[in-house]
Design an enzyme around this catalytic site. Sequence first.
Site, mmCIF file in Angstrom:
data_model
loop_
_atom_site.group_PDB
_atom_site.id
_atom_site.type_symbol
_atom_site.label_atom_id
_atom_site.label_comp_id
_atom_site.label_asym_id
_atom_site.label_seq_id
_atom_site.Cartn_x
_atom_site.Cartn_y
_atom_site.Cartn_z
ATOM 1 N N LYS A 115 -115.333 -109.508 12.006
ATOM 2 C CA LYS A 115 -115.769 -108.708 10.970
ATOM 3 C C LYS A 115 -116.116 -109.781 9.990
ATOM 4 O O LYS A 115 -117.466 -109.316 8.976
ATOM 5 C CB LYS A 115 -115.264 -107.481 9.986
ATOM 6 C CG LYS A 115 -114.308 -106.311 11.199
ATOM 7 C CD LYS A 115 -114.519 -105.112 11.108
ATOM 8 C CE LYS A 115 -114.585 -104.273 12.018
ATOM 9 N NZ LYS A 115 -114.641 -102.810 11.545
ATOM 10 N N LYS A 197 -116.037 -104.436 24.001
ATOM 11 C CA LYS A 197 -116.372 -102.855 23.198
ATOM 12 C C LYS A 197 -117.330 -102.468 22.848
ATOM 13 O O LYS A 197 -117.793 -102.640 22.036
ATOM 14 C CB LYS A 197 -115.020 -103.233 22.008
ATOM 15 C CG LYS A 197 -114.400 -102.025 21.584
ATOM 16 C CD LYS A 197 -113.116 -102.072 20.328
ATOM 17 C CE LYS A 197 -114.203 -101.686 19.335
ATOM 18 N NZ LYS A 197 -113.223 -101.705 18.089
ATOM 19 N N LYS A 200 -118.929 -98.927 17.250
ATOM 20 C CA LYS A 200 -120.031 -97.710 16.176
ATOM 21 C C LYS A 200 -120.783 -97.960 15.863
ATOM 22 O O LYS A 200 -121.686 -98.013 15.208
ATOM 23 C CB LYS A 200 -118.451 -96.465 16.295
ATOM 24 C CG LYS A 200 -118.022 -96.615 14.337
ATOM 25 C CD LYS A 200 -117.946 -95.474 13.851
ATOM 26 C CE LYS A 200 -115.848 -95.122 14.186
ATOM 27 N NZ LYS A 200 -115.480 -96.161 13.079
HETATM 28 P P1 ATP Z 1 -116.145 -99.682 14.010
HETATM 29 O O1 ATP Z 1 -117.324 -100.605 15.086
HETATM 30 O O2 ATP Z 1 -116.966 -100.317 12.695
HETATM 31 O O3 ATP Z 1 -114.823 -101.590 13.879
HETATM 32 P P2 ATP Z 1 -114.705 -98.984 15.929
HETATM 33 O O4 ATP Z 1 -116.022 -97.762 16.951
HETATM 34 O O5 ATP Z 1 -113.285 -99.682 16.265
HETATM 35 O O6 ATP Z 1 -115.461 -99.215 14.448
HETATM 36 P P3 ATP Z 1 -112.555 -97.140 14.496
HETATM 37 O O7 ATP Z 1 -112.583 -96.132 13.660
HETATM 38 O O8 ATP Z 1 -112.326 -98.950 13.775
HETATM 39 O O9 ATP Z 1 -114.134 -97.691 14.769
HETATM 40 O O10 ATP Z 1 -110.671 -96.414 15.075
HETATM 41 C C1 ATP Z 1 -110.954 -95.530 15.621
HETATM 42 C C2 ATP Z 1 -109.966 -95.309 16.945
HETATM 43 O O11 ATP Z 1 -111.060 -95.745 18.067
HETATM 44 C C3 ATP Z 1 -108.348 -96.550 17.226
HETATM 45 O O12 ATP Z 1 -107.916 -95.854 17.328
HETATM 46 C C4 ATP Z 1 -109.499 -97.459 18.099
HETATM 47 O O13 ATP Z 1 -108.447 -98.308 18.853
HETATM 48 C C5 ATP Z 1 -110.156 -96.346 19.190
HETATM 49 N N1 ATP Z 1 -111.256 -97.437 19.928
HETATM 50 C C6 ATP Z 1 -112.582 -97.662 19.209
HETATM 51 N N2 ATP Z 1 -113.400 -98.433 19.954
HETATM 52 C C7 ATP Z 1 -112.757 -98.067 20.869
HETATM 53 C C8 ATP Z 1 -113.457 -98.169 22.487
HETATM 54 N N3 ATP Z 1 -114.599 -98.696 22.500
HETATM 55 N N4 ATP Z 1 -112.260 -98.378 23.310
HETATM 56 C C9 ATP Z 1 -110.921 -97.431 22.993
HETATM 57 N N5 ATP Z 1 -110.735 -97.219 21.806
HETATM 58 C C10 ATP Z 1 -111.233 -96.941 20.522
#
Ligand code: ATP
Length: 331
Positions: A115, A197, A200
């Site tokens: 980040k 990964k 969002k």
């Molecule tokens: P950002 O992109 O803003 O970092 P993010 O998509 O990683 O956000 P978070 O709010 O940080 O989302 O994550 C919420 C939950 O979703 C956490 O438990 C995280 O481990 C899970 N998660 C996020 N992306 C994935 C993915 N691609 N596959 C499986 N689990 C995920």
Amino acid sequence: MNQDKKTVFSGVQPSGNLTIGNYLGAIKNFSRFSDEYKTFYCVVDLHAITVRQVPAELRRRTYETLALYMACGLDEKKNTLFVQSHVPGHAELGWILDCYTMFGELSRMTQFKDKSQKHSENINAGLFTYPALMAADMLLYQTDLVPVGIDQKQHLELARDVAMRFNQIYGDTFTVPEGYISPDTMKIMSLAEPTAKMSKSDPNQNAVVYILDSKDDIMRKFKKAVTDSEAEVRYSEDKPGVSNLMTIYRAFTGKSFEDIEAEFAGKGYGDFKLAVGEACADGLAPVREEFARLIADKAHLEAVMKAGAEEASYYARRTMSKVRRKIGFVN
Ligand code: ATP
Ligand code: LTN
């Protein structure tokens, strides 16, 4: 704390539209704990501001994330659903745990490194101490189990270390939490770049399927998904694109990888992608419908977050008074 039931805590940041990675990796699993555990599911807005947010969007997404929790099957009567900033104990314990978390430990966090690369104009102290606040979230409720995707494993381990360190200095204070990482869906990959990964905050809209995408968008995105030149539906490490689609298909249909390979034997990727898109869109349709109903009733969402914050505060206060006493703060 709760004599008969163990405690589950998890959180999602209201930092963007939620993806099928968030859904399959985390939220979809939350409701399985509702009966057997005391469950706390939190919209972690304090975490979201480690990256600059537009105020009106942060507010809107906080409601949306809560509504999505509910649309994904979390009944507000069986689960404590709340917003992190409504319970002051999070920020308070977060500060305290900052003082028991080492600079070196925080420097090793890969999410911080990622980040701070992505937001090089805003490498703020909160981005750095993010994991200590996350530890506070869990320790505040004496959490036993934390359902998350695998990307959060490092943060979980740090939280365990901090809890054990505190307990060692002051005597038993915190339950040391364990992660619950669903092996089938722990890391959903980007459709455009299947070695990264699905996230969002990815600026490439075609890489990401959002829970609230229309069926047309979902079909289009899967159609464009990156695969390989083999035209063989087979699960294998050297086929990350196809393997990711198989993982998503399995999650929405319950079919095994062998079944999926058999189903598409001799067929091209076109048919396969269509089937994955259909399964995903159909699986999400009820969530989308329920979300539309819930988001239209703001007053109800506000009542849910208020009741959730009151319930959570009760448990948070119990832990905080113990922590203050142990540290030596004057009562
Ligand atoms: P950002 O992109 O803003 O970092 P993010 O998509 O990683 O956000 P978070 O709010 O940080 O989302 O994550 C919420 C939950 O979703 C956490 O438990 C995280 O481990 C899970 N998660 C996020 N992306 C994935 C993915 N691609 N596959 C499986 N689990 C995920
Ligand atoms: N850091 C998590 C969100 C989060 C969380 C938590 C998850 C904040 N506090 C406590 C589990 C338990 C993320 O998904 N990025």
